[in-house]
Design a protein around this motif. Structure first.
Motif, PDB file in Angstrom:
ATOM      1  N   HIS A   1       6.716   9.627  10.560  1.00 33.23           N
ATOM      2  CA  HIS A   1       7.210  10.264   9.178  1.00 33.23           C
ATOM      3  C   HIS A   1       6.200   9.793   8.123  1.00 33.23           C
ATOM      4  O   HIS A   1       5.166   9.047   8.379  1.00 33.23           O
ATOM      5  N   THR A   2       6.363  10.617   6.994  1.00 33.46           N
ATOM      6  CA  THR A   2       5.474  10.171   5.754  1.00 33.46           C
ATOM      7  C   THR A   2       6.184   8.968   5.109  1.00 33.46           C
ATOM      8  O   THR A   2       7.172   8.745   5.008  1.00 33.46           O
ATOM      9  N   ILE A   3       5.484   8.237   4.403  1.00 29.22           N
ATOM     10  CA  ILE A   3       6.015   7.026   3.520  1.00 29.22           C
ATOM     11  C   ILE A   3       5.702   7.544   1.919  1.00 29.22           C
ATOM     12  O   ILE A   3       4.290   7.619   1.596  1.00 29.22           O
ATOM     13  N   THR A   4       6.814   7.208   1.074  1.00 31.43           N
ATOM     14  CA  THR A   4       6.472   7.681  -0.324  1.00 31.43           C
ATOM     15  C   THR A   4       6.739   6.030  -1.037  1.00 31.43           C
ATOM     16  O   THR A   4       7.421   5.434  -0.837  1.00 31.43           O
ATOM     17  N   VAL A   5       5.767   5.901  -1.966  1.00 29.42           N
ATOM     18  CA  VAL A   5       5.469   4.461  -2.504  1.00 29.42           C
ATOM     19  C   VAL A   5       5.526   5.128  -4.068  1.00 29.42           C
ATOM     20  O   VAL A   5       4.755   5.722  -4.585  1.00 29.42           O
ATOM     21  N   ASP A   6       6.709   4.605  -4.739  1.00 37.77           N
ATOM     22  CA  ASP A   6       6.787   4.613  -6.190  1.00 37.77           C
ATOM     23  C   ASP A   6       6.153   3.732  -7.105  1.00 37.77           C
ATOM     24  O   ASP A   6       6.493   2.455  -6.571  1.00 37.77           O
ATOM     25  N   PRO A   7       5.559   3.715  -8.085  1.00 37.28           N
ATOM     26  CA  PRO A   7       4.853   2.532  -8.972  1.00 37.28           C
ATOM     27  C   PRO A   7       5.969   1.860  -9.491  1.00 37.28           C
ATOM     28  O   PRO A   7       6.683   2.164  -9.897  1.00 37.28           O
ATOM     29  N   PRO A   8       5.727   0.705  -9.523  1.00 42.91           N
ATOM     30  CA  PRO A   8       6.418  -0.227 -10.119  1.00 42.91           C
ATOM     31  C   PRO A   8       6.523  -0.279 -11.636  1.00 42.91           C
ATOM     32  O   PRO A   8       5.458   0.364 -12.100  1.00 42.91           O
TER      33      PRO A   8
END
Length: 179
Positions: free
Chosen positions: A112-119
């Motif tokens: 799967h892909t991993i999505t990271v949102d900025p703090p």
């Protein structure tokens, strides 16, 4: 005796406003603003376009906090003036990143892909699919966001695949054939 680091003055660059009220320290610049509560036993004042921190007493814990307080104040001044950044390289066949809104979507060899949102206060930049730049005015938050991204797929020692800091050197191991 004062801390060797603590007694160095912190230069205030042009365009940065410093406010000191008692133990409350705040700084404002082109990249944002930040504040800090100076520990008890340490006083701060502005002299000749620089910030000087001095300990009130000569207790060992005060000396340690003196150097720490000076380092934190210097980082805050640099952060609101020019900011901090960490560059991460993505190494490996098929490993890549792409912008998805404000966040980043990573393809790192998992199913799967991993999505990271900025703090809050952090922004991501992608010059290409194999490089991520983490930017912000808080040194600790930039470092933590970069470490969280690196943790998604830490570099392995055999082929060097994974996410690494651009200035990091991965110590390689010999495989089965290497004797």
């Amino acid at each position: 005796m004062a801390s060797h680091i603590g007694k160095l003055p912190v230069t205030i660059p042009d365009g940065v406003d410093v406010t000191i009220k008692g133990q409350s320290f705040s700084v404002k610049g082109p990249k944002g603003s930040d504040s800090y509560e100076i520990p008890e036993g340490i006083t701060a004042k502005v002299e000749d376009q620089s910030i000087v921190l001095t300990p009130v007493d000569d207790e060992r814990t005060t000396r340690a906090m003196h150097g720490l307080a000076r380092s934190l104040v210097a980082s805050m001044v640099q952060g609101v003036h020019s900011g901090f950044s960490k560059t991460l390289d993505i190494v490996g066949t098929g490993y890549r990143a792409q912008k998805k809104g404000k966040g980043i979507e990573f393809s790192l060899g998992y199913s799967h892909t991993i999505t990271v949102d900025p703090p809050e206060g952090i922004e991501f930049e992608l010059p290409n699919a194999n490089q991520v730049i983490v930017k912000g005015n808080d040194k600790q938050a930039v470092g933590q966001a970069a470490a969280n991204i690196r943790k998604l797929r830490a570099p392995e020692p055999y082929k060097g695949k994974g996410i690494k800091y651009s200035d990091e050197h991965i110590v390689r191991k010999a495989g089965k054939a290497g004797k």
